[in-house]
Design a protein around this motif. Structure first.
Motif, PDB file in Angstrom:
ATOM      1  N   GLU A 386       0.887  -1.491  -0.135  1.00 28.52           N
ATOM      2  CA  GLU A 386       0.486   0.193  -0.064  1.00 28.52           C
ATOM      3  C   GLU A 386       0.106   1.024  -0.022  1.00 28.52           C
ATOM      4  O   GLU A 386       0.521   2.356  -1.112  1.00 28.52           O
ATOM      5  CB  GLU A 386      -1.074   0.103   1.135  1.00 28.52           C
ATOM      6  CG  GLU A 386      -1.873  -1.179   0.935  1.00 28.52           C
ATOM      7  CD  GLU A 386      -3.312  -1.253  -0.155  1.00 28.52           C
ATOM      8  OE1 GLU A 386      -2.581  -0.091  -0.376  1.00 28.52           O
ATOM      9  OE2 GLU A 386      -2.836  -1.984  -0.566  1.00 28.52           O
ATOM     10  N   ALA A 387       1.996   0.894   0.853  1.00 28.49           N
ATOM     11  CA  ALA A 387       2.931   2.701   0.550  1.00 28.49           C
ATOM     12  C   ALA A 387       3.220   2.687  -0.823  1.00 28.49           C
ATOM     13  O   ALA A 387       3.724   4.117  -0.783  1.00 28.49           O
ATOM     14  CB  ALA A 387       4.021   2.099   1.734  1.00 28.49           C
ATOM     15  N   VAL A 388       3.438   1.238  -1.729  1.00 25.54           N
ATOM     16  CA  VAL A 388       4.747   1.757  -2.891  1.00 25.54           C
ATOM     17  C   VAL A 388       3.652   1.957  -3.470  1.00 25.54           C
ATOM     18  O   VAL A 388       3.379   3.151  -4.076  1.00 25.54           O
ATOM     19  CB  VAL A 388       5.603   0.308  -2.915  1.00 25.54           C
ATOM     20  CG1 VAL A 388       5.374   0.445  -4.218  1.00 25.54           C
ATOM     21  CG2 VAL A 388       6.502   0.119  -1.857  1.00 25.54           C
ATOM     22  N   LYS A 389       2.175   1.291  -3.703  1.00 26.86           N
ATOM     23  CA  LYS A 389       1.312   2.269  -3.623  1.00 26.86           C
ATOM     24  C   LYS A 389       1.068   4.007  -4.802  1.00 26.86           C
ATOM     25  O   LYS A 389       0.603   4.500  -5.133  1.00 26.86           O
ATOM     26  CB  LYS A 389       0.377   1.396  -4.041  1.00 26.86           C
ATOM     27  CG  LYS A 389       0.082   0.245  -4.824  1.00 26.86           C
ATOM     28  CD  LYS A 389      -1.545  -0.897  -4.346  1.00 26.86           C
ATOM     29  CE  LYS A 389      -1.955  -2.610  -5.259  1.00 26.86           C
ATOM     30  NZ  LYS A 389      -2.861  -2.527  -4.489  1.00 26.86           N
ATOM     31  N   ALA A 390       1.117   3.934  -3.329  1.00 27.79           N
ATOM     32  CA  ALA A 390       1.081   5.196  -3.313  1.00 27.79           C
ATOM     33  C   ALA A 390       1.739   6.712  -2.740  1.00 27.79           C
ATOM     34  O   ALA A 390       2.033   7.488  -3.335  1.00 27.79           O
ATOM     35  CB  ALA A 390       0.619   6.033  -1.235  1.00 27.79           C
ATOM     36  N   SER A 391       2.767   5.852  -3.925  1.00 32.34           N
ATOM     37  CA  SER A 391       4.463   6.831  -4.217  1.00 32.34           C
ATOM     38  C   SER A 391       4.665   6.319  -5.449  1.00 32.34           C
ATOM     39  O   SER A 391       3.564   6.127  -6.365  1.00 32.34           O
ATOM     40  CB  SER A 391       5.401   5.939  -3.290  1.00 32.34           C
ATOM     41  OG  SER A 391       5.926   4.483  -4.213  1.00 32.34           O
ATOM     42  N   GLN A 392       5.602   7.123  -6.446  1.00 29.75           N
ATOM     43  CA  GLN A 392       6.276   6.885  -7.259  1.00 29.75           C
ATOM     44  C   GLN A 392       6.646   5.705  -8.505  1.00 29.75           C
ATOM     45  O   GLN A 392       7.297   5.610  -9.039  1.00 29.75           O
ATOM     46  CB  GLN A 392       7.380   8.087  -8.121  1.00 29.75           C
ATOM     47  CG  GLN A 392       8.749   8.004  -6.853  1.00 29.75           C
ATOM     48  CD  GLN A 392       9.481   8.795  -6.589  1.00 29.75           C
ATOM     49  OE1 GLN A 392       9.609   9.477  -8.108  1.00 29.75           O
ATOM     50  NE2 GLN A 392      10.556   9.642  -6.026  1.00 29.75           N
ATOM     51  N   TYR A 393       6.715   4.814  -7.271  1.00 31.30           N
ATOM     52  CA  TYR A 393       7.326   3.296  -7.227  1.00 31.30           C
ATOM     53  C   TYR A 393       5.510   2.652  -7.616  1.00 31.30           C
ATOM     54  O   TYR A 393       6.185   1.343  -6.818  1.00 31.30           O
ATOM     55  CB  TYR A 393       8.104   3.177  -6.285  1.00 31.30           C
ATOM     56  CG  TYR A 393       8.775   4.478  -6.581  1.00 31.30           C
ATOM     57  CD1 TYR A 393      10.353   4.088  -7.400  1.00 31.30           C
ATOM     58  CD2 TYR A 393       9.513   4.761  -5.112  1.00 31.30           C
ATOM     59  CE1 TYR A 393      12.025   5.360  -6.949  1.00 31.30           C
ATOM     60  CE2 TYR A 393      10.765   5.625  -5.125  1.00 31.30           C
ATOM     61  CZ  TYR A 393      11.927   5.722  -6.136  1.00 31.30           C
ATOM     62  OH  TYR A 393      12.681   6.575  -6.520  1.00 31.30           O
ATOM     63  N   VAL A 394       4.714   2.805  -8.059  1.00 32.06           N
ATOM     64  CA  VAL A 394       3.727   2.409  -7.867  1.00 32.06           C
ATOM     65  C   VAL A 394       4.049   0.599  -9.241  1.00 32.06           C
ATOM     66  O   VAL A 394       3.695   0.224  -8.515  1.00 32.06           O
ATOM     67  CB  VAL A 394       3.017   3.077  -8.505  1.00 32.06           C
ATOM     68  CG1 VAL A 394       3.118   2.582 -10.212  1.00 32.06           C
ATOM     69  CG2 VAL A 394       1.623   1.751  -8.484  1.00 32.06           C
ATOM     70  N   GLU A 395       5.422   0.777  -9.134  1.00 38.51           N
ATOM     71  CA  GLU A 395       4.954  -0.359 -10.102  1.00 38.51           C
ATOM     72  C   GLU A 395       5.505  -1.492  -9.824  1.00 38.51           C
ATOM     73  O   GLU A 395       5.890  -2.960 -10.157  1.00 38.51           O
ATOM     74  CB  GLU A 395       5.789  -0.599 -11.586  1.00 38.51           C
ATOM     75  CG  GLU A 395       7.532   0.241 -12.235  1.00 38.51           C
ATOM     76  CD  GLU A 395       7.353   1.967 -11.567  1.00 38.51           C
ATOM     77  OE1 GLU A 395       8.551   2.218 -11.121  1.00 38.51           O
ATOM     78  OE2 GLU A 395       6.235   2.218 -11.326  1.00 38.51           O
ATOM     79  N   LEU A 396       6.274  -1.047  -8.666  1.00 37.07           N
ATOM     80  CA  LEU A 396       6.790  -2.251  -7.763  1.00 37.07           C
ATOM     81  C   LEU A 396       5.626  -2.970  -7.111  1.00 37.07           C
ATOM     82  O   LEU A 396       6.129  -4.344  -6.653  1.00 37.07           O
ATOM     83  CB  LEU A 396       7.717  -1.592  -6.411  1.00 37.07           C
ATOM     84  CG  LEU A 396       9.357  -1.022  -7.672  1.00 37.07           C
ATOM     85  CD1 LEU A 396       9.969  -0.389  -6.681  1.00 37.07           C
ATOM     86  CD2 LEU A 396       9.864  -2.369  -7.961  1.00 37.07           C
TER      87      LEU A 396
END
Length: 800
Positions: A386-396
């Motif tokens: 969820e934290a990564v989805k909210a960042s610029q690295y959403v593809e990770l």
């Protein structure tokens, strides 16, 4: 009106340059200083100019315009003159723009090379050249030469300083040159890992107050102490350098703070390291500092701090252009060429490296903290996703979820792993292909080929250019026996990604299955060029050469293999077998013995070593190996018989008799054992001979009855069954050759008759010395005794 107009006179026809100097003298102000009439008019008031009488300027520089002054003197025209091209030769001096009419210039004063100033200048030039050569050698990797040049520059610089002092020149010492020489020398010492000398040289610079920027070199000293693992001193010098660097040099101060944080990590002071990295992230966020901050928080074990540090890490700006920039918006050929040119240039490669590094840091950090920040690793992974989805690295985020499934696999929770991967079936093609590839591999490992094939097809259909999906598809096809089609999938995977080593390895295996050895060898040699010192690849190459009947090449590659895995017993035994086939018994014995030493349970190796000692007439040593074989395979009688035979061959008849009695108690129906017991008891004059003869006859009778029963059903296999029962074994073992002579004994009422050769026994010399005199009762059967002895040392006992 026309009376005031004066037409310019016509130019002579032979004036080639007429008209080039047409110029209105009214606007000419450049030659006013040389205009006598103008200067006189300025000084007096009587020379007032009359009105202009010519509206059109003259057309040639050689003819003055009809203009008159008060004194009636004709005023020459002051227009820009032609560049020396004129018809009249009476107008003055010749055209001489270079001043050659003045004569040659005076000769230059010759330099006095012997003067002190000139010597100093030349020496200074030489010192600079040596410093440059030292730097170039360092950049080329020749560290030793770089250090020699730096030392020579230092020596010449000291000579230069002394010469300046001797002539008492007004010029001050060249501090910049001295600083450069010392700094380069210290750098070369550090590059050659001569840290004590480097520190001393840096200390000279730092302590000299004349060097204004010497204090920042304490950073270099701190780096040396860090390499020496003297972390406390490294921190001390980093802090001293930090105090001497002004705040305007923000980037330098941030790097020093990062170094201090790394030194704190090395000493285990994670709290202080967290403070350093937090300061760095607040002033200038970067990926390395963010990742180190996550590591320190993990080491402390504070889950809340881990979450905050992870959020700071994913908030670091990537500063990389998106891939849309490299997609042409139209069919403009010029734009397409430009995009093609920048698609893989050095800047694009740097962007890829930076993005790859960022993804690696974030994935590693997530995998590290996910199992500990929440009550279970699954909840922790969900928080990270969820934290990564909210960042610029959403593809990770998708990669993290796939990694979650991998973690389930490591915990051997296959059902949860499969469930997690199945959630990707409705997502975009790239993620779907990756999940389907993993599912296909899981089902392949579980030998559920139908499911593995379905998901392999799904992976390939979702992303035809996914080499892992194509490799899995080839695996499923190969498992069904279609090696040709499997090879096609492997080749397609290699066309999409030439570095896919799995596809290349499997392609080589497929060619081996198809008996296309040359193509298989080519695949494995290519793989060897990619994966140096890979044990599996080296073994496959050696095996192919063995199949191609090139034992020398096979031995060479196996020698490379044991340099990588020196304790692999199978490789060592394979080498022994190859040397044995080549006739090199000593080398074969060496590798078989090494194999036995690392794995003393290989029956084939034990059999060869025992036979080797029998062949070399050291039967006592062979007993050790046959005893181990009997321990491994206690239900096979032949190893017991070989032990008893070794005792008898070494002259220890009593032990041989005792061993045969033990064998008879365990295998009462073994004909060979009873024959040996009858013979030994007869030779030694024992009373038990009659008892064993009775048992032997009874066993042979039972054997004949059994054979007659079997013969009715299997007429053609009666002889083979009779020979097999003589050894008490099925005859299917690899060690059967060792007791081949024993099994050739006829199963008739004449148990000691043999047709074997007598030459081996005649040449036999007992290594333990001459044998004791045999009892007289055996003299009349001397011939049978020799033949009986030969049964153990025939050609069949030699190593394979």
């Amino acid at each position: 009106m026309m009376q005031n107009v004066h037409l310019a006179p016509e130019a002579d026809e032979d004036d080639l340059y007429s008209g080039y100097n047409d110029y209105n003298p009214t606007f000419d102000t450049e030659d006013l200083e040389n205009d006598v009439a103008f200067q006189q008019a300025v000084r007096t008031s009587h020379g007032r100019r009359p009105p202009m009488t010519a509206k059109i300027p003259g057309t040639a520089a050689s003819r003055p315009v009809a203009t008159a002054f008060g004194d009636g003197v004709a005023r020459p025209m002051t227009a820009v003159h032609a560049a020396g091209y004129t018809k009249a030769s009476v107008r003055g001096s010749l055209f001489d723009p270079l001043g050659q009419a003045k004569g040659p210039a005076p000769l230059l004063e010759m330099k006095n090379e012997d003067s002190p100033e000139e010597k100093i200048s030349q020496l200074e030039k030489k010192v600079n050249e040596l410093v440059e050569e030292s730097c170039i050698a360092n950049s080329c990797g020749d560290l030793k030469l770089a250090l020699e040049k730096a030392k020579e520059a230092g020596r010449k610089e000291r000579v230069l300083v002394r010469q300046r002092e001797q002539i008492a020149t007004s010029e001050s010492i060249n501090l910049d040159l001295t600083y450069t020489v010392l700094f380069n020398l210290a750098s070369q010492y550090a590059a050659n890992e001569m840290y004590a000398e480097a520190l001393n040289t840096y200390q000279v610079i730092v302590k000299n107050k004349m060097f204004s920027n010497g204090g920042r070199l304490k950073v270099n000293m701190g780096n040396i102490y860090l390499k020496q693992r003297n972390y406390s001193k490294a921190i001390k010098f980093y802090r001293m350098a930090l105090d001497q660097i002004p705040s305007v040099q923000k980037e330098m101060r941030i790097k020093i703070m990062q170094n201090i944080g790394v030194a704190f990590i090395k000493t285990g002071q994670y709290i202080d390291a967290i403070s350093s990295f937090e300061h760095t992230m607040s002033m200038s966020p970067n990926l390395k500092a963010g990742f180190n901050l996550v590591l320190c928080c993990f080491a402390v074990g504070d889950s809340e701090q881990m979450k905050k540090a992870f959020q700071k890490l994913i908030a670091v700006p990537l500063e990389v252009d998106y891939d849309d920039k490299y997609i042409s918006p139209n069919d403009d050929p010029h734009t397409n060429l430009l995009i093609e040119a920048i698609k893989n240039d050095s800047l694009r490669q740097m962007e890829r490296e930076r993005k790859s590094m960022a993804e690696e840091y974030i994935m590693t950090a997530a995998k590290l903290i996910a199992p500990v920040i929440e009550t279970s690793f699954a909840v922790g992974y969900d928080w990270c996703v969820e934290a990564v989805k909210a960042s610029q690295y959403v593809e990770l985020a998708n990669d993290l979820e796939i990694n979650k499934a991998t973690t389930y696999l490591k915990q051997k929770d296959f059902n949860q792993a499969v469930e997690t991967l199945k959630t990707f079936e409705k997502k975009d093609s790239r993620v779907k292909s990756a999940a389907a590839t993993n599912l296909s591999f899981l089902y392949y490992l579980e030998n559920e080929l139908a499911q593995a094939t379905d998901y392999a097809d799904l992976a390939v259909n979702s992303d035809r250019y996914n080499p892992a999906a194509l490799t899995n598809k080839g695996n499923t096809v190969s498992a069904n026996g279609d090696y040709e089609k499997a090879a096609e999938f492997y080749k397609e995977a290699l066309r999409n990604d030439s570095s896919c080593t799995e596809a290349l390895y499997n392609l080589g295996l497929s060619y081996k299955k198809l008996s296309r050895m040359d193509e298989a060898l080519d695949c494995f040699l290519k793989l060897h060029a990619i994966l140096r010192n890979n044990a599996q690849v080296l073994h496959q190459i050696a095996n192919i050469y063995e199949v191609m009947e090139d034992p020398n090449q096979a031995i060479e590659w196996l020698m490379q293999l044991i340099s990588v895995v020196p304790t692999d017993p199978r490789v060592l035994s394979k080498l022994g077998k190859l040397y044995d086939n080549e006739g090199d018994k000593s080398q074969a014995f060496h590798y078989y013995y090494e194999s036995y030493r690392h794995f003393p349970s290989n029956i084939e190796v034990i059999e060869w070593l025992g036979a080797y000692y029998i062949d070399t007439q050291f039967c006592e040593k062979a007993i050790e190996y046959f005893e181990r074989a009997a321990l491994i395979l206690p239900t096979q009688v032949k190893w017991q018989l070989m032990i008893a035979s070794c005792y008898r061959r070494s002259g220890n008849y009593q032990k041989a008799l005792d061993k045969y009695k033990v064998i008879h108690s365990k295998f009462p129906e073994n004909v060979e054992c009873l024959r040996f017991l009858v013979r030994l008891c007869t030779d030694m004059g024992l009373k038990e001979v009659q008892e064993y003869m009775t048992k032997l006859k009874r066993v042979e009778k039972l054997k004949e009855i059994r054979e007659q029963r079997v013969k009715s059903g299997r007429d053609g296999s009666a002889r083979s069954r009779r020979e097999g029962s003589a050894g008490g074994d099925s005859g299917g073992n690899k060690g059967e050759r060792l007791s081949a002579k024993l099994r050739t004994l006829p199963g008739t009422s004449e148990p000691y008759e043999s047709s074997s050769s007598k030459e081996i026994d005649a040449s036999y010399i007992d290594p333990l010395g001459p044998q004791a005199e045999r009892p007289k009762t055996a003299a009349r059967k001397r011939t049978e005794e020799d033949e009986f002895a030969d049964e153990e040392l025939g050609e069949d006992l030699l190593p394979e």
